[in-house]
Design an enzyme around this catalytic site. Structure first.
Site, PDB file in Angstrom:
ATOM      1  N   CYS A  27     -31.002 -36.300  46.269  1.00 17.26           N
ATOM      2  CA  CYS A  27     -30.554 -35.018  46.472  1.00 17.26           C
ATOM      3  C   CYS A  27     -31.170 -33.795  46.324  1.00 17.26           C
ATOM      4  O   CYS A  27     -30.770 -32.558  46.006  1.00 17.26           O
ATOM      5  CB  CYS A  27     -28.961 -35.065  45.779  1.00 17.26           C
ATOM      6  SG  CYS A  27     -29.193 -34.899  44.099  1.00 17.26           S
ATOM      7  N   ARG A  83     -19.759 -44.191  49.060  1.00 22.04           N
ATOM      8  CA  ARG A  83     -19.233 -44.738  47.964  1.00 22.04           C
ATOM      9  C   ARG A  83     -18.207 -46.108  48.757  1.00 22.04           C
ATOM     10  O   ARG A  83     -18.191 -47.117  48.304  1.00 22.04           O
ATOM     11  CB  ARG A  83     -18.300 -43.995  47.048  1.00 22.04           C
ATOM     12  CG  ARG A  83     -19.155 -43.105  46.070  1.00 22.04           C
ATOM     13  CD  ARG A  83     -18.210 -42.633  45.035  1.00 22.04           C
ATOM     14  NE  ARG A  83     -17.573 -41.471  45.821  1.00 22.04           N
ATOM     15  CZ  ARG A  83     -17.983 -40.314  45.454  1.00 22.04           C
ATOM     16  NH1 ARG A  83     -19.161 -40.024  44.855  1.00 22.04           N
ATOM     17  NH2 ARG A  83     -17.149 -39.024  45.755  1.00 22.04           N
ATOM     18  N   ASP A 116     -28.671 -43.146  42.308  1.00 20.72           N
ATOM     19  CA  ASP A 116     -28.129 -41.754  42.696  1.00 20.72           C
ATOM     20  C   ASP A 116     -28.522 -40.767  41.629  1.00 20.72           C
ATOM     21  O   ASP A 116     -27.678 -40.109  41.070  1.00 20.72           O
ATOM     22  CB  ASP A 116     -26.718 -41.577  42.950  1.00 20.72           C
ATOM     23  CG  ASP A 116     -26.126 -40.452  43.726  1.00 20.72           C
ATOM     24  OD1 ASP A 116     -27.193 -39.845  44.178  1.00 20.72           O
ATOM     25  OD2 ASP A 116     -25.124 -40.161  43.263  1.00 20.72           O
ATOM     26  N   PHE A 163     -27.363 -43.809  36.891  1.00 23.08           N
ATOM     27  CA  PHE A 163     -26.887 -42.671  37.171  1.00 23.08           C
ATOM     28  C   PHE A 163     -25.296 -42.587  37.825  1.00 23.08           C
ATOM     29  O   PHE A 163     -25.025 -42.063  38.598  1.00 23.08           O
ATOM     30  CB  PHE A 163     -27.925 -41.930  38.099  1.00 23.08           C
ATOM     31  CG  PHE A 163     -29.307 -41.915  37.685  1.00 23.08           C
ATOM     32  CD1 PHE A 163     -29.726 -41.019  37.094  1.00 23.08           C
ATOM     33  CD2 PHE A 163     -29.837 -42.830  38.469  1.00 23.08           C
ATOM     34  CE1 PHE A 163     -30.944 -41.155  36.670  1.00 23.08           C
ATOM     35  CE2 PHE A 163     -31.393 -42.906  38.314  1.00 23.08           C
ATOM     36  CZ  PHE A 163     -31.790 -41.823  37.287  1.00 23.08           C
ATOM     37  N   ASP A 211     -25.393 -44.302  32.381  1.00 21.48           N
ATOM     38  CA  ASP A 211     -25.717 -42.926  32.344  1.00 21.48           C
ATOM     39  C   ASP A 211     -26.166 -42.400  31.147  1.00 21.48           C
ATOM     40  O   ASP A 211     -25.444 -42.932  30.002  1.00 21.48           O
ATOM     41  CB  ASP A 211     -24.562 -42.199  32.858  1.00 21.48           C
ATOM     42  CG  ASP A 211     -24.628 -40.693  33.482  1.00 21.48           C
ATOM     43  OD1 ASP A 211     -24.604 -40.677  34.908  1.00 21.48           O
ATOM     44  OD2 ASP A 211     -25.005 -39.737  32.823  1.00 21.48           O
ATOM     45  N   SER A 212     -26.689 -41.140  30.979  1.00 27.20           N
ATOM     46  CA  SER A 212     -27.451 -40.581  29.926  1.00 27.20           C
ATOM     47  C   SER A 212     -26.165 -39.634  29.059  1.00 27.20           C
ATOM     48  O   SER A 212     -26.542 -39.166  28.023  1.00 27.20           O
ATOM     49  CB  SER A 212     -28.433 -39.905  29.989  1.00 27.20           C
ATOM     50  OG  SER A 212     -28.274 -39.204  30.983  1.00 27.20           O
TER      51      SER A 212
HETATM   52  N1  SAH Z   1     -23.570 -41.373  41.799  1.00 30.43           N
HETATM   53  C1  SAH Z   1     -22.477 -40.270  41.050  1.00 30.43           C
HETATM   54  C2  SAH Z   1     -23.297 -38.970  40.750  1.00 30.43           C
HETATM   55  C3  SAH Z   1     -24.488 -39.004  39.852  1.00 30.43           C
HETATM   56  S1  SAH Z   1     -25.083 -37.646  39.315  1.00 30.43           S
HETATM   57  C4  SAH Z   1     -21.368 -40.223  41.781  1.00 30.43           C
HETATM   58  O1  SAH Z   1     -21.035 -40.727  42.873  1.00 30.43           O
HETATM   59  O2  SAH Z   1     -20.365 -39.745  41.103  1.00 30.43           O
HETATM   60  C5  SAH Z   1     -26.345 -37.978  38.526  1.00 30.43           C
HETATM   61  C6  SAH Z   1     -25.906 -38.421  37.166  1.00 30.43           C
HETATM   62  O3  SAH Z   1     -27.272 -38.783  36.537  1.00 30.43           O
HETATM   63  C7  SAH Z   1     -25.317 -37.644  36.246  1.00 30.43           C
HETATM   64  O4  SAH Z   1     -24.050 -38.207  35.501  1.00 30.43           O
HETATM   65  C8  SAH Z   1     -26.220 -37.431  35.010  1.00 30.43           C
HETATM   66  O5  SAH Z   1     -25.694 -37.457  33.789  1.00 30.43           O
HETATM   67  C9  SAH Z   1     -27.150 -38.598  35.045  1.00 30.43           C
HETATM   68  N2  SAH Z   1     -28.566 -38.567  34.604  1.00 30.43           N
HETATM   69  C10 SAH Z   1     -29.135 -37.826  34.659  1.00 30.43           C
HETATM   70  N3  SAH Z   1     -30.537 -37.973  34.032  1.00 30.43           N
HETATM   71  C11 SAH Z   1     -30.490 -39.288  33.626  1.00 30.43           C
HETATM   72  C12 SAH Z   1     -31.342 -40.157  32.988  1.00 30.43           C
HETATM   73  N4  SAH Z   1     -32.448 -39.979  32.758  1.00 30.43           N
HETATM   74  N5  SAH Z   1     -30.944 -41.152  32.643  1.00 30.43           N
HETATM   75  C13 SAH Z   1     -29.544 -41.659  32.896  1.00 30.43           C
HETATM   76  N6  SAH Z   1     -28.711 -40.684  33.634  1.00 30.43           N
HETATM   77  C14 SAH Z   1     -29.208 -39.538  33.720  1.00 30.43           C
END
Ligand code: SAH
Length: 399
Positions: A343, A215, A303, A231, A253-254
């Site tokens: 990940c 970040r 991510d 995400f 985000d979803s």
């Molecule tokens: N980059 C973030 C962590 C991401 S974790 C950080 O640094 O804090 C992954 C995220 O993807 C989660 O919040 C989850 O709700 C979201 N997610 C999972 N599947 C998804 C999709 N199909 N579309 C949008 N978001 C999604």
């Protein structure tokens, strides 16, 4: 079997990985169980007629039949042993430069800290613990005592609600294991940015600490750029990019709960909220929408969640990674940057790079790698435990 430790006898030739100090004994390697060990009990592991190779926690319902506490034949597994392991894990974090830049860190990283199945994250003055193996569960009280003693914090919230507990035959459990206080807005600081971590309801233990240094990197790269953070969860990368001077940020985000957290985190910082917008959307379809609207960005962060926890799911995961990366390349301006992560333990760094290369090719994008990302140093990877090396990422620039 009074007075005599229960024993796992390995099938002939199945001691190779233990000799390389890999901490897992798979069920297929076990020829016979001597004695009647209970779940989580310490067993000796050896081949017939051979010396004790390891002392390990027995987990009768898991494919990972035992997890090694120690390879030292003289070492007894008791509260003092675990106390020393916790002390060692916490001492490592004190030494890290990140300790001066944040009050949120992973204090115990399971196998890689010699404490299989135990995850502990610190958020300000609250610890969050996950007991994810039969052995960690067996020693729960001793581990909690040691954590409180060496951290100096009195509150531990337990998030033993990960699916892997079921594989170990353990019920899910959440709640305060030590102390009791408001823990849905733990105020953490990361390189001068404020985040409120919901330790009780947030994903995993509340925040993705493994991405901290990445970040920071994004923050340094964001100036004057239009940014897409797919995400985004609670806005870690988005807010870092904004703090780094991004012109505009779109965060997807979803999860409505994650976005609500992201908005709170934004409000907790003195930043220009007009330059960021949040959208609740499925990234797979929304990237297509953005492409069809001819939207373009100068910096894209991908991510996603773990698509492939194990190698068995790698094929489907590869398809998903290729899809989002291909779309990202199409949305990237010339000279634009793509920070793309995986990940998934089941997807190696080499495989991930080849998936991204295939995505660029199909998108007709000429791109080069300018940096590689890994987990923050409070997430160490034991050399003998490559499974711990789950987070990988690439920073690419499009020609
Ligand atoms: N980059 C973030 C962590 C991401 S974790 C950080 O640094 O804090 C992954 C995220 O993807 C989660 O919040 C989850 O709700 C979201 N997610 C999972 N599947 C998804 C999709 N199909 N579309 C949008 N978001 C999604």
């Amino acid at each position: 079997m009074t007075g005599k430790a229960a024993t796992l006898l390995l099938a002939p030739g199945r001691d190779k990985s233990l000799k390389r100090r890999h901490p897992w004994v798979f069920s297929g390697a076990v020829k016979r169980v001597l004695g009647d060990p209970q779940t989580g009990e310490t067993v000796e592991v050896r081949v017939e007629g051979g010396p004790v190779l390891a002392r390990a926690a027995y987990s009768p319902s898991s494919q990972i039949r035992a997890r090694v506490w120690s390879f030292d034949e003289r070492e007894r597994i008791d509260a003092a042993f675990l106390r020393a392991r916790v002390e060692r894990a916490l001492a490592l974090r004190t030494m890290l430069p990140a300790a001066r830049n944040t009050n949120a860190m992973r204090l115990v990283h399971g196998e890689s800290d010699g404490l299989p199945g135990l995850i502990v994250d610190r958020y300000a003055d609250v610890l969050v613990a996950q007991f994810l193996s039969a052995g960690a569960e067996r020693w729960r009280e001793a581990l909690l005592d040691a954590l409180v003693e060496f951290s100096g914090f009195e509150t531990v919230y337990e998030r033993s609600d990960a699916e892997v507990r079921a594989l170990e035959g353990l019920p899910l459990r959440t709640g305060f294991a030590r102390g009791n206080r408001e823990a849905r807005r733990c105020p953490i600081v990361e390189y001068g940015l404020n985040f409120r971590v919901d330790v009780e309801q947030g994903q995993k233990t509340g925040f993705f600490l493994d991405q901290r240094e990445n970040r920071q990197r994004i923050r340094q790269l964001a100036a004057e750029r239009s940014v897409l953070d797919a995400f985004c969860y609670t806005g870690g990368f988005s807010i870092s990019a904004l703090a780094g001077g991004a012109r505009e940020v779109l965060s997807l985000d979803s999860s409505a709960a994650a976005l609500a957290g992201a908005r709170e985190n934004l409000a907790a910082n003195s930043l220009d909220a007009a330059r960021i917008s949040f959208e609740e959307a499925d990234v797979f379809s929304h990237l297509r929408t953005l492409r069809d609207r001819a939207r373009r960005y100068d910096l894209i962060i991908l991510d996603p969640p773990k698509f492939a926890p194990t190698v068995a799911q790698a094929k489907n995961a590869a398809r998903a990674y290729k899809d989002i990366n291909l779309l990202a390349f199409k949305l990237l301006n010339p000279g634009g940057l793509l920070a793309t992560f995986s990940c998934s333990g089941g997807v190696s760094a080499e495989l991930f790079q080849s998936i991204v290369a295939g995505a660029a090719l199909d998108a007709g994008a000429d791109a080069r790698i300018i940096e590689r990302f890994g987990p923050a140093p409070d997430h160490p990877v034991a050399l003998a435990f490559p499974e711990g090396d789950y987070l990988k990422g690439l920073l690419l620039v499009r020609a």
